[in-house]
Design a protein around this motif. Sequence first.
Motif, PDB file in Angstrom:
ATOM      1  N   ILE A 143       0.846  -1.193   0.000  1.00  0.00           N
ATOM      2  CA  ILE A 143       0.000   0.000   0.000  1.00  0.00           C
ATOM      3  C   ILE A 143       0.880   1.241   0.000  1.00  0.00           C
ATOM      4  O   ILE A 143       1.821   1.341   0.781  1.00  0.00           O
ATOM      5  N   ARG A 144       0.560   2.174  -0.870  1.00  0.00           N
ATOM      6  CA  ARG A 144       1.278   3.458  -0.891  1.00  0.00           C
ATOM      7  C   ARG A 144       0.646   4.389   0.136  1.00  0.00           C
ATOM      8  O   ARG A 144      -0.530   4.721   0.055  1.00  0.00           O
ATOM      9  N   GLN A 145       1.438   4.807   1.110  1.00  0.00           N
ATOM     10  CA  GLN A 145       0.915   5.660   2.169  1.00  0.00           C
ATOM     11  C   GLN A 145       0.784   7.099   1.669  1.00  0.00           C
ATOM     12  O   GLN A 145       1.644   7.614   0.961  1.00  0.00           O
ATOM     13  N   ILE A 146      -0.329   7.764   2.047  1.00  0.00           N
ATOM     14  CA  ILE A 146      -0.592   9.146   1.657  1.00  0.00           C
ATOM     15  C   ILE A 146      -0.708   9.976   2.927  1.00  0.00           C
ATOM     16  O   ILE A 146      -1.487   9.656   3.830  1.00  0.00           O
ATOM     17  N   ASP A 147       0.062  11.030   3.000  1.00  0.00           N
ATOM     18  CA  ASP A 147       0.097  11.873   4.196  1.00  0.00           C
ATOM     19  C   ASP A 147      -0.661  13.176   3.973  1.00  0.00           C
ATOM     20  O   ASP A 147      -0.884  13.614   2.837  1.00  0.00           O
ATOM     21  N   GLY A 148      -1.015  13.821   5.091  1.00  0.00           N
ATOM     22  CA  GLY A 148      -1.544  15.180   5.049  1.00  0.00           C
ATOM     23  C   GLY A 148      -3.006  15.314   4.728  1.00  0.00           C
ATOM     24  O   GLY A 148      -3.493  16.431   4.486  1.00  0.00           O
ATOM     25  N   ARG A 149      -3.766  14.220   4.700  1.00  0.00           N
ATOM     26  CA  ARG A 149      -5.203  14.285   4.424  1.00  0.00           C
ATOM     27  C   ARG A 149      -5.992  13.963   5.691  1.00  0.00           C
ATOM     28  O   ARG A 149      -5.515  13.248   6.569  1.00  0.00           O
ATOM     29  N   LYS A 150      -7.184  14.437   5.736  1.00  0.00           N
ATOM     30  CA  LYS A 150      -7.998  14.233   6.934  1.00  0.00           C
ATOM     31  C   LYS A 150      -8.402  12.779   7.088  1.00  0.00           C
ATOM     32  O   LYS A 150      -8.351  12.220   8.187  1.00  0.00           O
ATOM     33  N   TRP A 151      -8.808  12.151   5.975  1.00  0.00           N
ATOM     34  CA  TRP A 151      -9.318  10.780   6.061  1.00  0.00           C
ATOM     35  C   TRP A 151      -8.487   9.789   5.247  1.00  0.00           C
ATOM     36  O   TRP A 151      -8.171   8.706   5.716  1.00  0.00           O
ATOM     37  N   VAL A 152      -8.151  10.123   4.005  1.00  0.00           N
ATOM     38  CA  VAL A 152      -7.436   9.176   3.129  1.00  0.00           C
ATOM     39  C   VAL A 152      -6.003   8.991   3.633  1.00  0.00           C
ATOM     40  O   VAL A 152      -5.292   9.970   3.880  1.00  0.00           O
ATOM     41  N   ILE A 153      -5.596   7.738   3.799  1.00  0.00           N
ATOM     42  CA  ILE A 153      -4.256   7.431   4.311  1.00  0.00           C
ATOM     43  C   ILE A 153      -3.396   6.653   3.322  1.00  0.00           C
ATOM     44  O   ILE A 153      -2.191   6.487   3.535  1.00  0.00           O
TER      45      ILE A 153
END
Length: 590
Positions: free
Chosen positions: A491-501
Motif C-alpha cells: 500500500i502506498r501511504q498518503i500523508d496530510g489528508r484528513k481521512w485518506v491514508i
Amino acid sequence: MTDHAMPETESVREEAGLHLHWQGRRSYKSLIPVPRVLERDDELSFQSDRGSNLVIEGDNLQVMVSLRTQYAESVDVIYIDPPYNRGGNDFRYSDARFQDPDADGSDSEYVSNVDGGRHTKWLNYMAPRLVAMKSLMSENGVIFVSINDIELGRLLMLMDEIFDEKNRIGVITWRGSADNNPSRIQIEHEYVICYAKNVTQVPKAWTTPADEMKETLLEQFEELLESEPDVKKRAKAWASLVRANGESLGRLKAYSLVDEHGPYQSARRVHNPKKGGYQYGVTKKGVVEDTKARGTYRVPANGYRFPAQTMQRYIDEGRIVFPARLEQIVQMKDYLKDFRGTLRSVIDLDARAGSYRLKQLFGKDFDGFRYAKPVELIELLVGAAGSKDALVLDAFAGSGTTGDAVMSLNDKDGGRRRFVMIEEGSEEDPYARTLVARRLRSAIETDGFDAGFTFLTTGAQLDREAILTLEKDKITAVICQTDRSGTRSGIRQIDGRKWVIGANQRGEALALVWRGATNSQVNADVINEALSETKALGLKTPIRIYGTTCNISETKSFVFCQIPDEILAALQIEDVIPEDIEAELEASNA
C-alpha cells in the motif's frame, strides 16, 4: 549446547526415515514471533514514490512474520547470504530468541569456531527463517542460498526437510578467487544452492540476461560498422577479431559472422523436434509447396518447426542461411543481440568485484564490509529465475548487493522488478541504515537508476490490546502494512489528508477514522468527506474505510473495515477480547 546425536529415548519417538537430527528440530516450526508495526522512516527513505521497494531494519524472522499479510505466497525469487559459521565476527546467536522469538536479542554473541554447539546453534537460527521464507514464496518461487563448505552438508539436509528433496534444482559452484596460500587443498570456490517451492511450477529451462562480454562485442561491431563500409572487408575483419579473442569469449565465439543487422551464428533451429512438423519446400527465392521441386533444399527429418508463412517472412527478412549444397538443410541467423545464456553449475566471477563496487560508491578507501557479493552474481541468479516484474526478497541484506542488482537489471532490460531487503546489523553498527540505505541511494545517484525505496523500522508487537492503544500515525502504518488489497504490491501511504491514508496498486483509496477505541465511528459525514478527498486525489472507489464501528450500510463506493478485527484477521492473530475493552466497545455500539 553441544553438537551430538539425539538421546536414544528421544530419537525413537522421531518419525521413520533419514533425517538431520539436532537439539531444536522438534520446535523450530513453532518458533513464530508476534507481528510488529513496520514504521516508515522518511529521512532514510529515498525517492519512495518510484516503485514499492522496501528496506526494513530489524530481526528478519520478526519482520518476515510481519510481512505475511501482503506478501504471503507472493515472492518470486529469494536470494540470501546467511552467516557461514566461520567463527570470528561472522555469526551472532541469541539463545533467548531461540527460546522466545519475541525476545530482543540483547544476549546475542558471536559464535566461535571452537564452540562445541556451533552447528546446532546455526541450525536453530536458520531453520525457522527458512520456514518463514517458504511461506512468503509464490507457488513458482525459487530460493538461492550462498554458503561455503562448513555448513553445506547440513544446509542441504535442512533444505531437503523444509522444501522437500524433489524441489532441489541444483548446486552451483562459484569460483571467485585464487588461493595461493600453502594448504592441503586450496579453496577457491563457494556454493549457491537452489530450491523451488514447487518445482513443477518452475520453467524447465532458464535463460540469463545478456552478459558484459556480449555488450562489449556489440560495441565493437558498431565501431567496425562506422569504420569499414565495405561489406566483405567488414565480415573478414569481424571474423579475425572473434578468432583473436576466442578463448575469452566462451560460447560467444560462435558469433563470427556479420550482416547489416549485427553479428550472428548459423543455428540449426528450423528442425521440428518431434515428428509431425510442417512439410514444404524451401528455395533461395522462397517457399514452395512441392518438397522435391527444382532448387529446394533438403527437408528436416521431422519437417520444419514453423509454418510456411513464417519461413517466408524469415527469408524476406534475410534471416535464413542457405547452404552450399541442396542436400543440406537451411539454417537460421541467430543474432548476438538476442543472445541469452543459460545458468550453469560452475560460475567464474571475481569475488573482489563486490568490494570494488562498494569502493566505487563510497570511495577507494572504504573498507566497511567484508565478503560483499558481486552485483553480477545476483544479476545472473535473479535474471535467470525471475521474470522482469519479479518480487525479490533478501532477508540477509548485508551490504545491499541484491537491491543494487535488481535496480541494475531493470536499468538494462526495462524490467519492473521490486526488492524487499531486511537487515538488523549489530548493536555496534545497525547497517541497514549506515550501509544498505546509503549504498542504494548512492547507486541510484551514481548510475542514474529510475528507482527509490521506503525505509521501515521494526516497532511494537501487535495484538488486540496493542492495536487499540496506538496513535493515529502508528495505526496508519499498521493498516498500510496489513490491508489485504495490497497483496504482493503493498500500500502506498498518503500523508496530510484528513481521512485518506493510502492507496493500493489499483489506485483504490484507503481511509481511517481514529479517535481511540471508543470514538472512531464511520458515519455519513465521514464517508462523504472521504469520497471527496478520493476524487480530489484522482483515486478510485470503493474506498476501504477503517474505524471501530459504522452506522451506514456498505455501498459500491465504500467498504467498512472494523478495527481491530480486520487487522487481526489479516495478521492471522486469534485472541480473546479483554473484558474491559469488550465492555467499552459494546457501550459505543449501543
